[in-house]
Structures are given as structure tokens and as C-alpha cells.
Design a protein around this motif. Structure first.
Motif, PDB file in Angstrom:
ATOM      1  N   VAL A  48       0.833  -1.203   0.000  1.00  0.00           N
ATOM      2  CA  VAL A  48       0.000   0.000   0.000  1.00  0.00           C
ATOM      3  C   VAL A  48       0.869   1.255   0.000  1.00  0.00           C
ATOM      4  N   ALA A  49       2.053   1.172   0.574  1.00  0.00           N
ATOM      5  CA  ALA A  49       2.931   2.344   0.631  1.00  0.00           C
ATOM      6  C   ALA A  49       3.256   2.875  -0.754  1.00  0.00           C
ATOM      7  N   SER A 104     -11.898  -7.518   3.992  1.00  0.00           N
ATOM      8  CA  SER A 104     -11.292  -6.794   5.114  1.00  0.00           C
ATOM      9  C   SER A 104     -10.011  -6.092   4.672  1.00  0.00           C
ATOM     10  N   TRP A 105      -9.273  -6.726   3.741  1.00  0.00           N
ATOM     11  CA  TRP A 105      -8.046  -6.082   3.234  1.00  0.00           C
ATOM     12  C   TRP A 105      -8.394  -4.837   2.443  1.00  0.00           C
ATOM     13  N   VAL A 106      -9.391  -4.946   1.553  1.00  0.00           N
ATOM     14  CA  VAL A 106      -9.780  -3.803   0.732  1.00  0.00           C
ATOM     15  C   VAL A 106     -10.222  -2.648   1.630  1.00  0.00           C
ATOM     16  N   LEU A 129      -8.940   2.453   4.211  1.00  0.00           N
ATOM     17  CA  LEU A 129      -8.952   3.305   5.410  1.00  0.00           C
ATOM     18  C   LEU A 129      -7.565   3.874   5.695  1.00  0.00           C
ATOM     19  N   ILE A 130      -6.522   3.062   5.446  1.00  0.00           N
ATOM     20  CA  ILE A 130      -5.155   3.551   5.644  1.00  0.00           C
ATOM     21  C   ILE A 130      -4.865   4.701   4.678  1.00  0.00           C
ATOM     22  N   ALA A 143      -4.510  10.572   3.721  1.00  0.00           N
ATOM     23  CA  ALA A 143      -5.067  11.745   3.050  1.00  0.00           C
ATOM     24  C   ALA A 143      -5.585  12.757   4.064  1.00  0.00           C
ATOM     25  N   ALA A 144      -6.284  12.265   5.099  1.00  0.00           N
ATOM     26  CA  ALA A 144      -6.831  13.160   6.116  1.00  0.00           C
ATOM     27  C   ALA A 144      -5.728  13.878   6.885  1.00  0.00           C
TER      28      ALA A 144
END
Length: 258
Positions: A112-113, A160-162, A167-168, A173-174
Motif C-alpha cells: 500500500v505504501a 477486510s483487506w480492501v 482506510l489507511i 489523506a486526512a
């Protein structure tokens, strides 16, 4: 009661930075893509079983970055803003491509990084709208990849991974959006004035810009080259945190520089 028209997509996804900053971000993006391509190639060499699609993805990235480099050098200010949107969207998908091909090549390869650079780029250009666009692309692309994998009989992504990965990305972004707002928000003129110091030549150029002179007219008036005047104008836009000449004049007027 009269309702105001909803903003168009072109308005929402218009860079929140001035033309000088757009071009600097485009140049930075070009440099960082070369670095990313080099790192991807190095990772392929060091991986025991390089992903079979890595070579083709790197070849596409090379062609893409060359096209961006040529386009950025020839684009007008309006063209540079359109190019910023195009590269922002394209970079999201290239990041996703590296995530997909490395997911099966590295142990627990939930990379994801690799999506973070594209997310940073989107927020730098478009603020909140860029964050929403980037997170949405990540979620939708992950869901489509999952559906295609299941259709072809391969193991799909766990829901759950998606959800967790999305969310990460949304959390990053937040965090970046308010930081970006703080760094790009214009300060109080009273706070900026003591720190803002223009050279005599910059003051001359600013005065002529305020009088409506074009770069060519300013060059003739001050006996400078067009490129030199262009550099002075770009410097003034940066100093005054302005996106165009009109904003620069308005900001200079507030700061009592003209």
C-alpha cells in the motif's frame, strides 16, 4: 430562493496553486518518476522471482514520463494545469499497477505504501478534491481487481483487506490535507509584509505589471530580455502566493507594495 449552480468538475479539479508552482510540481513529478522507475528495476533485480509484468510496466512508465516531460516543456499555463490533472490520475494507476504485480512476488506483499506518492501528488495539486479522487480510485480499482480475479478463478482480495487498505489511504489523506492547507494558505498581509522584501528591479516589474504592461512591453521599457522579465514575474507570483498577474497585483496592493 435562487440556487447557485453546482461547480463543474473542471472547477473542482483545478489546481489550487499558481502557475509557477504547477510547473515546479510537474518538474518534481518527472524527477521522482525516474527515481521510482530506477527503484522498481532495482527491486526486480533483488527479488528472487521478479514479477513477469514488471518489465512491461517499467517500459510503459518510461514512455509515459518521457511524454510528460515533453508536454510540460511545451505547455501553456492552461495546458500545464490540464497536464497536472492528467498526470495525477495516471500516476494513481501506475502506483496501483506496481502494488498488483508485487503482491504475488513479495512475502505478505501488501504494498500500500507504493500508493502514497500518487496520493501526495493529488493533494498537492487539488487539496480535498484530490484526496477524495485518489481514495476513490484506490477503492474502486481494488474492488474491480478483486472481481476480475474471482471471475478468472484466482484468489480474490479479502474484503477486510480492501476496507483496511482504503482506510489507511484515507487516513494518510486526512493527515496531508490540513498540512497542505496550512502550508499553502495565504498569510495575513500584516504578517507577511515585514518578511517580504523585493529588489528594486522586482519593484519596477511589479509596478509595470500593475499598469497592465505585457512581458514584452516590460522588457522593452526596462531594457531586459523577455526571459529575464518572465523570471521576475514568476518570482513575484511565488513571493505573493498568487496564481496569476491579477492576483499578484491585488496581493501587492494589500501589502502596500504598489
Amino acid at each position: 430562493m435562487r440556487l447557485l449552480p453546482a461547480p463543474s468538475i473542471a472547477t473542482v479539479l483545478s489546481p489550487r496553486v499558481n502557475p509557477v508552482q504547477v510547473r515546479r510540481l510537474l518538474r518534481l513529478g518527472i524527477i521522482l518518476r525516474w527515481v521510482a522507475i530506477a527503484f522498481a528495476g532495482l527491486a526486480g533485480v533483488l527479488t528472487p522471482r521478479p514479477p513477469p509484468l514488471l518489465f512491461y510496466l517499467m517500459l510503459a512508465a518510461l514512455a509515459y514520463n518521457l511524454a510528460v516531460m515533453i508536454s510540460a516543456g511545451q505547455a501553456s499555463d492552461a495546458g500545464a494545469r490540464r497536464l497536472a490533472l492528467a498526470t495525477t490520475v495516471a500516476d494513481q494507476f501506475f502506483d496501483l499497477g506496481f502494488i498488483v504485480i508485487y503482491a504475488g512476488a513479495l512475502p505478505n506483499g501488501d504494498q500500500v505504501a507504493a500508493y502514497v506518492p500518487g496520493l501526495v501528488e493529488a493533494i498537492a495539486y487539488f487539496g480535498v478534491a484530490g484526496a477524495i479522487l485518489s481514495v476513490a480510485i484506490f477503492f474502486v480499482a481494488s474492488a474491480i481487481f478483486d472481481a476480475v480475479s474471482l471471475y478468472l478463478g484466482h484468489a480474490g482480495l479479502a474484503p477486510s483487506w480492501v476496507l483496511g487498505a482504503t482506510l489507511i489511504v484515507a487516513l494518510i489523506a486526512a493527515t496531508l490535507v490540513p498540512v497542505n492547507r496550512i502550508l499553502t494558505a495565504p498569510g495575513d498581509p500584516a504578517e507577511l509584509a515585514p518578511a517580504l522584501r523585493l529588489s528594486r528591479r522586482e519593484q519596477d516589474v511589479l509596478r509595470l505589471v500593475a499598469e497592465g504592461y505585457s512581458n514584452t512591453m516590460i522588457a522593452a521599457r526596462l531594457h531586459l530580455s523577455d526571459n529575464t522579465v518572465k523570471s521576475y514575474v514568476e518570482s513575484l507570483l511565488t513571493h505573493l502566493n498568487a496564481r496569476n498577474r491579477a492576483e499578484a497585483v491585488a496581493a501587492a496592493s494589500r501589502l502596500k507594495l504598489i
